[in-house]
Design a protein around this motif. Structure first.
Motif, PDB file in Angstrom:
ATOM      1  N   TYR A   1      23.968  -0.558  16.856  1.00  0.00           N
ATOM      2  CA  TYR A   1      25.037   0.179  16.179  1.00  0.00           C
ATOM      3  C   TYR A   1      25.894  -0.729  15.303  1.00  0.00           C
ATOM      4  CZ  TYR A   1      29.136   3.206  15.632  1.00  0.00           C
ATOM      5  OH  TYR A   1      30.173   3.944  15.118  1.00  0.00           O
ATOM      6  N   THR A   2      26.292  -1.890  15.802  1.00  0.00           N
ATOM      7  CA  THR A   2      27.178  -2.771  15.054  1.00  0.00           C
ATOM      8  C   THR A   2      26.513  -3.287  13.786  1.00  0.00           C
ATOM      9  OG1 THR A   2      28.290  -3.462  17.094  1.00  0.00           O
ATOM     10  CG2 THR A   2      28.570  -4.855  15.157  1.00  0.00           C
ATOM     11  N   VAL A   3      25.274  -3.738  13.910  1.00  0.00           N
ATOM     12  CA  VAL A   3      24.536  -4.219  12.728  1.00  0.00           C
ATOM     13  C   VAL A   3      24.343  -3.081  11.738  1.00  0.00           C
ATOM     14  CG1 VAL A   3      22.359  -5.229  11.925  1.00  0.00           C
ATOM     15  CG2 VAL A   3      23.381  -6.004  14.071  1.00  0.00           C
ATOM     16  N   PHE A   4      24.081  -1.901  12.249  1.00  0.00           N
ATOM     17  CA  PHE A   4      23.901  -0.738  11.383  1.00  0.00           C
ATOM     18  C   PHE A   4      25.167  -0.485  10.563  1.00  0.00           C
ATOM     19  CE2 PHE A   4      23.725   3.971  10.762  1.00  0.00           C
ATOM     20  CZ  PHE A   4      22.561   4.010  10.005  1.00  0.00           C
ATOM     21  N   LEU A   5      26.335  -0.575  11.195  1.00  0.00           N
ATOM     22  CA  LEU A   5      27.592  -0.361  10.479  1.00  0.00           C
ATOM     23  C   LEU A   5      27.781  -1.399   9.372  1.00  0.00           C
ATOM     24  CD1 LEU A   5      30.219   0.530  13.254  1.00  0.00           C
ATOM     25  CD2 LEU A   5      28.943   2.081  11.763  1.00  0.00           C
ATOM     26  N   VAL A   6      27.457  -2.651   9.663  1.00  0.00           N
ATOM     27  CA  VAL A   6      27.594  -3.709   8.662  1.00  0.00           C
ATOM     28  C   VAL A   6      26.701  -3.437   7.460  1.00  0.00           C
ATOM     29  CG1 VAL A   6      27.226  -6.165   8.198  1.00  0.00           C
ATOM     30  CG2 VAL A   6      28.290  -5.448  10.352  1.00  0.00           C
ATOM     31  N   LEU A   7      25.473  -3.007   7.721  1.00  0.00           N
ATOM     32  CA  LEU A   7      24.542  -2.728   6.628  1.00  0.00           C
ATOM     33  C   LEU A   7      24.934  -1.465   5.864  1.00  0.00           C
ATOM     34  CD1 LEU A   7      21.240  -3.739   8.413  1.00  0.00           C
ATOM     35  CD2 LEU A   7      22.278  -4.856   6.431  1.00  0.00           C
ATOM     36  N   LEU A   8      25.585  -0.521   6.547  1.00  0.00           N
ATOM     37  CA  LEU A   8      26.100   0.645   5.834  1.00  0.00           C
ATOM     38  C   LEU A   8      27.189   0.242   4.834  1.00  0.00           C
ATOM     39  CD1 LEU A   8      26.367   3.458   8.555  1.00  0.00           C
ATOM     40  CD2 LEU A   8      24.681   3.233   6.726  1.00  0.00           C
ATOM     41  N   VAL A   9      27.982  -0.747   5.199  1.00  0.00           N
ATOM     42  CA  VAL A   9      28.985  -1.257   4.262  1.00  0.00           C
ATOM     43  C   VAL A   9      28.298  -1.804   3.016  1.00  0.00           C
ATOM     44  CG1 VAL A   9      30.766  -3.014   3.897  1.00  0.00           C
ATOM     45  CG2 VAL A   9      30.682  -1.760   6.052  1.00  0.00           C
ATOM     46  N   ALA A  10      27.223  -2.574   3.208  1.00  0.00           N
ATOM     47  CA  ALA A  10      26.472  -3.119   2.069  1.00  0.00           C
ATOM     48  C   ALA A  10      25.854  -2.010   1.231  1.00  0.00           C
ATOM     49  CB  ALA A  10      25.389  -4.077   2.569  1.00  0.00           C
ATOM     50  N   MET A  11      25.308  -0.983   1.906  1.00  0.00           N
ATOM     51  CA  MET A  11      24.747   0.153   1.184  1.00  0.00           C
ATOM     52  C   MET A  11      25.794   0.851   0.339  1.00  0.00           C
ATOM     53  SD  MET A  11      22.169   2.090   3.847  1.00  0.00           S
ATOM     54  CE  MET A  11      22.226   3.571   2.849  1.00  0.00           C
ATOM     55  N   GLY A  12      26.951   1.076   0.928  1.00  0.00           N
ATOM     56  CA  GLY A  12      28.023   1.735   0.190  1.00  0.00           C
ATOM     57  C   GLY A  12      28.458   0.941  -1.014  1.00  0.00           C
ATOM     58  N   LEU A  13      28.555  -0.375  -0.873  1.00  0.00           N
ATOM     59  CA  LEU A  13      28.973  -1.236  -1.970  1.00  0.00           C
ATOM     60  C   LEU A  13      28.007  -1.141  -3.147  1.00  0.00           C
ATOM     61  CD1 LEU A  13      30.347  -4.832  -1.667  1.00  0.00           C
ATOM     62  CD2 LEU A  13      28.573  -4.314  -3.331  1.00  0.00           C
ATOM     63  N   VAL A  14      26.718  -1.325  -2.873  1.00  0.00           N
ATOM     64  CA  VAL A  14      25.736  -1.337  -3.957  1.00  0.00           C
ATOM     65  C   VAL A  14      25.575   0.053  -4.562  1.00  0.00           C
ATOM     66  CG1 VAL A  14      23.353  -1.870  -4.569  1.00  0.00           C
ATOM     67  CG2 VAL A  14      24.528  -3.259  -2.872  1.00  0.00           C
ATOM     68  N   SER A  15      25.613   1.092  -3.729  1.00  0.00           N
ATOM     69  CA  SER A  15      25.399   2.447  -4.243  1.00  0.00           C
ATOM     70  C   SER A  15      26.490   2.852  -5.219  1.00  0.00           C
ATOM     71  CB  SER A  15      25.314   3.460  -3.095  1.00  0.00           C
ATOM     72  OG  SER A  15      26.561   3.608  -2.440  1.00  0.00           O
ATOM     73  N   ILE A  16      27.738   2.481  -4.916  1.00  0.00           N
ATOM     74  CA  ILE A  16      28.823   2.909  -5.801  1.00  0.00           C
ATOM     75  C   ILE A  16      28.844   2.081  -7.079  1.00  0.00           C
ATOM     76  CG2 ILE A  16      30.774   1.467  -5.118  1.00  0.00           C
ATOM     77  CD1 ILE A  16      30.717   5.287  -5.585  1.00  0.00           C
ATOM     78  N   ILE A  17      28.443   0.818  -7.010  1.00  0.00           N
ATOM     79  CA  ILE A  17      28.341   0.024  -8.235  1.00  0.00           C
ATOM     80  C   ILE A  17      27.288   0.639  -9.154  1.00  0.00           C
ATOM     81  CG2 ILE A  17      27.652  -2.204  -9.188  1.00  0.00           C
ATOM     82  CD1 ILE A  17      28.916  -3.550  -6.799  1.00  0.00           C
ATOM     83  N   PHE A  18      26.159   1.031  -8.578  1.00  0.00           N
ATOM     84  CA  PHE A  18      25.104   1.666  -9.381  1.00  0.00           C
ATOM     85  C   PHE A  18      25.584   2.975  -9.986  1.00  0.00           C
ATOM     86  CE2 PHE A  18      21.918   5.043  -9.415  1.00  0.00           C
ATOM     87  CZ  PHE A  18      21.079   4.577 -10.424  1.00  0.00           C
ATOM     88  N   ASN A  19      26.158   3.846  -9.151  1.00  0.00           N
ATOM     89  CA  ASN A  19      26.540   5.171  -9.618  1.00  0.00           C
ATOM     90  C   ASN A  19      27.657   5.111 -10.655  1.00  0.00           C
ATOM     91  OD1 ASN A  19      26.694   8.058  -9.658  1.00  0.00           O
ATOM     92  ND2 ASN A  19      28.448   7.936  -8.289  1.00  0.00           N
ATOM     93  N   THR A  20      28.664   4.273 -10.409  1.00  0.00           N
ATOM     94  CA  THR A  20      29.780   4.170 -11.345  1.00  0.00           C
ATOM     95  C   THR A  20      29.334   3.590 -12.679  1.00  0.00           C
ATOM     96  OG1 THR A  20      31.314   3.868  -9.498  1.00  0.00           O
ATOM     97  CG2 THR A  20      32.080   3.202 -11.670  1.00  0.00           C
ATOM     98  N   THR A  21      28.474   2.588 -12.625  1.00  0.00           N
ATOM     99  CA  THR A  21      27.968   1.988 -13.859  1.00  0.00           C
ATOM    100  C   THR A  21      27.159   2.997 -14.659  1.00  0.00           C
ATOM    101  OG1 THR A  21      27.876  -0.186 -12.798  1.00  0.00           O
ATOM    102  CG2 THR A  21      26.589   0.096 -14.810  1.00  0.00           C
ATOM    103  N   ALA A  22      26.307   3.777 -13.976  1.00  0.00           N
ATOM    104  CA  ALA A  22      25.503   4.785 -14.668  1.00  0.00           C
ATOM    105  C   ALA A  22      26.387   5.865 -15.288  1.00  0.00           C
ATOM    106  CB  ALA A  22      24.500   5.410 -13.707  1.00  0.00           C
ATOM    107  N   ASN A  23      27.381   6.331 -14.520  1.00  0.00           N
ATOM    108  CA  ASN A  23      28.271   7.394 -15.008  1.00  0.00           C
ATOM    109  C   ASN A  23      29.037   6.948 -16.247  1.00  0.00           C
ATOM    110  OD1 ASN A  23      30.856   8.977 -15.201  1.00  0.00           O
ATOM    111  ND2 ASN A  23      29.983  10.037 -13.437  1.00  0.00           N
ATOM    112  N   ALA A  24      29.629   5.759 -16.183  1.00  0.00           N
ATOM    113  CA  ALA A  24      30.405   5.271 -17.318  1.00  0.00           C
ATOM    114  C   ALA A  24      29.516   5.019 -18.530  1.00  0.00           C
ATOM    115  CB  ALA A  24      31.140   3.986 -16.926  1.00  0.00           C
TER     116      ALA A  24
END
Length: 428
Positions: A324-347
């Motif tokens: 569970y703990t490692v999963f949460l850490v990797l979810l943070v990484a997923m969230g970081l990269v996903s929003i950089i991708f989405n925001t860059t594409a949108n703009a």
């Protein structure tokens, strides 16, 4: 309602005013601050309801597939109405369209709250309200994105898009925590009531924003307006390739509610509070990603494909997380990269589109972003039930990786044929 068009710098700024820079530049505008506040309240309520709704469906049936179906029903109308919604955003005053849509969304949330609190809620009623909510959002999403450009003007648009992502993801941190607390203390139904009340704040702030009337006399839609929007994107590589890449990534990679519900109900055996922490972890990473994007400005637009590939890699690692703990850490990484991708594409898309076509193009963008999730949601839910959450997330990562690579190769070939880097249209 008719008010003067904003200056290029947006709002009450004069045309000669210098363009403000910095991660929070757009927030220095009074009207954008008002809009930002309303959206923060709205997004917090939305995330509260989304977490509560997923948990309600799991309580009603115990099947992850039903969570996927509920998510798909919220996004299904995007497949049908998003292009029409984009044309409507080009045709009618943006603020009026947004106010009507927010009132309807508040009403639907209130109905779900009453049904749940009285014990009358049934799965088919949750499905029906999810479908109605998605139908309204198919019309409001292109208008909402266009409204941002009316408030800020082109100089601050990229910064405003990044701050909008920060807004949404900050709410992802707060909303699930609110949902977990409300569900634990007073019950699921009150979480829907919180969302219903949030829409009153949204409507009030929309009416208070004056700069949003920058296109109060909205561009009248020409006959065949939807077809014009499709043709416009097809003829503009700088629009076509980013939108195509968004569709590839979102169809399977962005089915977070279904995947997280699968992990909670499966290998991690999580309760409602732990499930809300998963969603909050994605939000925490996304908040950091939005701040990074706001700070990068134009410098990040050249790495769109790389961001998509990085997201696929982090998703694959999360699927293999041992606990569970490692999963949460990797979810943070997923969230970081996903929003950089989405925001860059949108703009990238918003800055490349002509003002008179903005609603239709952003309707197509919404189709790629949310419509892909609609198609992928039930499939991902089925995969979770059939093979388990870990295998399903690994498959999603693989499909995302292959899709991003295919788009990159296609763009490279188009660039080689045209002989001009600009004609390729997609940052690499």
């Amino acid at each position: 309602m008719t008010t003067p068009a904003p200056s290029p710098a947006g709002g009450s700024e004069t045309a000669s005013a210098p363009v403000r820079t910095g991660a929070f530049a757009a927030l220095r505008q009074r009207d954008y601050r008002r809009f930002f506040l309303g959206q923060l309240v709205s997004n917090t309520g939305t995330w509260t309801q989304l977490v509560a709704q997923d948990w309600l469906v799991l309580r009603l049936t115990g099947h992850t597939l039903d969570v996927g179906i509920t998510s798909a029903l919220q996004f299904l109308p995007v497949l049908v109405f998003s292009l029409v919604g984009g044309a409507a955003a080009d045709r009618w005053p943006t603020r009026r369209l947004l106010v009507v849509s927010q009132v309807l969304l508040g009403l639907f949330a209130a109905v779900l709250a009453v049904l749940t609190l009285t014990g009358a809620v049934r799965l088919y009623l949750v499905f029906a309200l999810a479908l109605l909510t998605g139908s309204v959002r198919a019309f409001s999403a292109p208008a909402l994105q266009g409204f941002v450009s009316e408030v800020t003007g082109p100089e601050l648009l990229r910064n405003a898009v990044s701050l909008g992502a920060l807004n949404f993801q900050s709410a992802r941190l707060v909303g699930p925590s609110v949902a977990g607390l409300v569900i634990s203390v007073v019950g699921i139904g009150w979480a829907f009531a919180v969302n219903a009340l949030s829409y009153a704040v949204v409507v009030a702030t929309l009416l208070a924003v004056r700069a949003g009337a920058g296109q109060a006399t909205a561009t009248r839609r020409k006959p065949g307006g939807v077809r014009e929007g499709l043709a416009h994107v097809r003829q503009r590589p700088e629009l076509l390739w980013p939108i195509t890449l968004v569709a590839c990534v979102c169809t399977f990679g962005y089915n977070f509610p279904t995947l997280l519900a699968g992990f909670a109900n499966g290998p991690l055996h999580a309760d409602a509070q732990h499930y809300s922490f998963m969603t909050a972890s994605l939000g925490a990473g996304a908040v950091v990603g939005a701040l990074v994007t706001a700070r990068l400005g134009d410098r990040g637009k050249s790495r769109l494909v790389a961001y998509a590939l990085a997201f696929a890699a982090t998703e694959a690692l999360a699927g293999a997380a041992p606990g569970y703990t490692v999963f949460l850490v990797l979810l943070v990484a997923m969230g970081l990269v996903s929003i950089i991708f989405n925001t860059t594409a949108n703009a990238t898309v918003q800055l490349a589109v002509e003002q008179g076509m903005r609603g239709r193009v952003m309707g197509l963008y919404s189709l790629a972003f949310s419509g892909g999730t609609t198609v992928g949601g039930p499939l991902v839910g089925w995969a979770v039930d059939a093979w388990g959450a870990r295998a399903a997330m690994g498959i999603c990562a693989l499909v995302t990786l292959v899709g991003a690579a295919a788009v990159s190769v296609s763009r490279a070939r188009a660039t080689a044929v045209s002989g001009s880097p600009e004609d390729g249209g997609l940052p690499s």
